[in-house]
Design an enzyme around this catalytic site. Structure first.
Site, PDB file in Angstrom:
ATOM      1  N   PHE B 113      -1.644  10.307  -3.064  1.00 22.96           N
ATOM      2  CA  PHE B 113      -1.585   9.847  -4.165  1.00 22.96           C
ATOM      3  C   PHE B 113      -1.756  10.882  -5.278  1.00 22.96           C
ATOM      4  CE2 PHE B 113      -3.240   7.897  -7.990  1.00 22.96           C
ATOM      5  CZ  PHE B 113      -2.684   6.919  -8.211  1.00 22.96           C
ATOM      6  N   ASP B 184      -8.796  10.406   2.305  1.00 22.42           N
ATOM      7  CA  ASP B 184      -8.765   9.550   1.285  1.00 22.42           C
ATOM      8  C   ASP B 184      -8.760   8.053   1.854  1.00 22.42           C
ATOM      9  OD1 ASP B 184      -8.453   7.613  -0.905  1.00 22.42           O
ATOM     10  OD2 ASP B 184      -7.254   9.321  -2.011  1.00 22.42           O
ATOM     11  N   TYR B 209     -12.447  -0.521  -6.316  1.00 25.45           N
ATOM     12  CA  TYR B 209     -11.792  -1.395  -7.217  1.00 25.45           C
ATOM     13  C   TYR B 209     -10.680  -2.091  -6.500  1.00 25.45           C
ATOM     14  CZ  TYR B 209      -9.435   2.767  -8.780  1.00 25.45           C
ATOM     15  OH  TYR B 209      -8.755   4.060  -8.987  1.00 25.45           O
ATOM     16  N   LYS B 210     -10.326  -1.763  -5.400  1.00 30.31           N
ATOM     17  CA  LYS B 210      -8.982  -2.180  -4.634  1.00 30.31           C
ATOM     18  C   LYS B 210      -9.549  -3.563  -3.857  1.00 30.31           C
ATOM     19  CE  LYS B 210      -6.338   1.922  -5.338  1.00 30.31           C
ATOM     20  NZ  LYS B 210      -5.136   1.678  -6.132  1.00 30.31           N
ATOM     21  N   ARG B 356       6.183  -3.622  -4.384  1.00 30.44           N
ATOM     22  CA  ARG B 356       4.881  -3.444  -3.649  1.00 30.44           C
ATOM     23  C   ARG B 356       4.058  -4.789  -3.686  1.00 30.44           C
ATOM     24  NH1 ARG B 356       0.277   1.048  -4.761  1.00 30.44           N
ATOM     25  NH2 ARG B 356      -0.151  -0.471  -6.298  1.00 30.44           N
TER      26      ARG B 356
END
Lengths: 397, 397
Positions: B113, B184, B209-210, B356
């Protein structure tokens, strides 16, 4: 004219409490809970991921930055909200050092809040050889602004005593000797009339959970002067400070101006609470607020000195040299403060002997000040902290 | 046996929405709003400053860290919550570099990312001469773990394609060549069964938060292996990572273990929402969750390939090489995704052509998968994104 009775009505203070610790954590603004509920249910709950654009979450750091900017004399578009004050100190000092690459000293004072010193210590350690954090007594700062100093980093108002630096004079001195300034406004924003632009301040940082009432852990803010904003390349170069975060490029390109000081995903729930809290500042004249703060502090000093002879003033007597808090020294200050809290007067204690009281005109008035001194006088005159019932109650608080 | 019908009942998903973007922002847990309200009214509102101790706010970063630690195979007491993922990446890599002072290369991959790469770029720039961020294709990582590499920094699951690195094998390779690892877990925590301790991972970071459903801007977490936890000296040395924050010493002394990775004042309101969200994980067996996730992803691939021939799979076909998301390439993917969202199937789009879809067994089931493909098939077969009514509706989303 600012109507402080009206602003007081915007806060739900608990019955029987006189809250003189808003310089540590501001109280709950009455409107904040409903705003947070609505954000959670209607935005997060119903918009889900689309809330970032539809509900405007992504734009909040700069929108809130501008609301705060108005209270500290910042040019519009040069303040942004995010992270914690510690992180913002790191960003500001790292950027200030880069603007002054031939010098290696960061000058600060021993009255600065420790985390500011710690963060710079960590930054300089990772930068390697030759960098130095130099701390001197607060009164000696002006004499130590030499041509070795790259960055002058100061907190305007001392967290223990309320002693206030002269931001304008020290900034001028720093600039005259080629240093860049970083001002920490933790005990300033929402407490004093500040004019960052007029002082030609370079960087400023602050928190929003004290006088701004944003709630526990509310995000911090950072200001970068327009003349620097497009020059600095942030040390903490996160994707939301990128020129085009959603291009997902592999290389970092700083965003426009102060936007580059954004780092990661901002805390939306905290930002909504802060936004509600900032509503209380609409229409507040900062000069009027400062006058009221000085009246309250002067009244408190006069009443305490008249009625509690064992306490000795730790804050400057001259209001012009003081922020919006008053501190008294007392050897048994910790125990006395616990007794005060048990009686509903909430201040706090800083080692070794400082009893600290914050005065926040938005919701504290003269009746509160006199009421607090009545209780303090009773506690002091009767050494109530020695009584068994107070020792028991201390555990509860 | 984990009862996924029961976990689904813990979320208030909007009527008519099939939410396949929980890998970007998890939905609102039904219990979170009441918990936040109660914290705001009863704790912030009534306890004011005393909430830091009385309500346990100060202890939340480690308590939440341990709740997350259980989901990722961390030893108790070695995970702490705070800041954002970008900041935690910076802390982890800075600390990892210090453990390996004779080497100067951070190895990562082009599928990482971007903010992870940006943060390291900023860190290395401030560290001066000789440091290098080296990025290679994801498939080539193993071949580039040379004895120049100080730190191997990877995101386990690729945010675009869902391709999964072999954490255990790459960590072993890194250790064999003397490198320290930073993992990560942004697209891992709450999505895969992870065993950080068993992999001998050195550092791990992630967001909440995912898949963990902590809400927009929920704080990040960092894990430091027990063998390193008391050795590293954080680059971001904030007061709440100090051994004795309330002693207000002028010099930094790192706190015990992972506590030193705390920096500034933690975001209490966000932490309370996260705490409520983590309740949904009580009793969830991560191996069962992973099995269910694989079933859902495999079903989605099979259905899409059978019914939407214009879409081509961008994710690994082999579930063992994939996280909990499925991506398809389609030249007009952006428009098609907007049409899907207009019809209530929320996925997202990543340039240049990736559609996605995240699969989150806590609240997504087979009926949702089939229902989503029904709508996708209709959109694809009839090129609905070309119809005027969809072009209009796009603006709303």
């Amino acid at each position: 004219m600012t109507d402080f009775a009206a602003t007081k009505a915007l806060f739900d203070l608990p019955e029987g409490v006189i809250y003189l610790d808003g310089n540590s954590l501001g109280p709950l603004p009455s409107a904040a809970n409903a705003r947070v509920q609505s954000m959670m249910t209607e935005e997060w709950g119903k918009m889900l991921i689309t809330g970032w654009n539809k509900a405007g979450w992504m734009a909040m750091p700069t929108a809130l930055g501008d609301r705060i900017g108005k209270l500290i004399g910042a040019e519009p578009g040069h303040t942004v909200v995010g992270d914690t004050l510690s992180i913002k100190v790191y960003q500001a000092v790292a950027s200030a050092l880069e603007l002054n690459p031939t010098r290696k000293v960061v000058l600060s004072d021993t009255g600065n809040f420790p985390t500011d010193l710690y963060m710079v210590e960590g930054l300089l350690r990772s930068m390697g050889q030759g960098y130095e954090l130099r701390t001197v007594e607060p009164e000696a700062v002006a004499d130590h602004i030499t041509d070795e100093v790259a960055v002058l980093m100061l907190t305007e108002v001392d967290y223990r005593t309320g002693r206030k630096h002269d931001m304008k004079a020290l900034t001028e001195l720093a600039h005259a000797s080629g240093a860049v300034t970083v001002w920490d406004l933790a005990h300033t924003a929402g407490a004093l009339a500040v004019d960052l632009a007029g002082c030609h301040a370079d960087f400023a940082v602050g928190c929003t959970y004290k006088y701004l009432n944003g709630g526990p852990g509310a995000p911090a803010f950072i200001y970068v002067a327009p003349r620097h904003a497009d020059k600095v390349r942030p040390a903490l170069s996160g994707w939301l400070g990128h020129e085009a975060p959603f291009a997902f490029d592999l290389d970092y390109r700083p965003g426009a101006g102060v936007e580059r000081m954004r780092v990661g995903t901002p805390p939306v729930i905290q930002m909504v609470a802060l936004d509600a809290a900032l509503d209380a500042w609409e229409g507040v004249d900062m000069a009027a607020l400062r006058r009221k703060s000085v009246e309250l502090c002067d009244l408190f000093i006069a009443e305490v000195e008249a009625r509690c002879p064992d306490l000795s003033l730790a804050s400057p007597r001259d209001a012009a040299l003081r922020g919006s808090q008053v501190s008294f020294r007392f050897a048994e200050g910790y125990a006395a403060m616990q007794a005060l809290i048990a009686r509903g007067v909430i201040g706090d204690f800083r080692a070794p002997d400082i009893m600290r009281f914050g005065f926040t005109p938005l919701y504290i008035d003269e009746t509160d000040v006199r009421g607090a001194v009545d209780i303090l006088q009773d506690i002091m005159a009767n050494r109530l902290w020695d009584k068994p019932e107070y020792r028991t109650r201390q555990k509860v608080t």
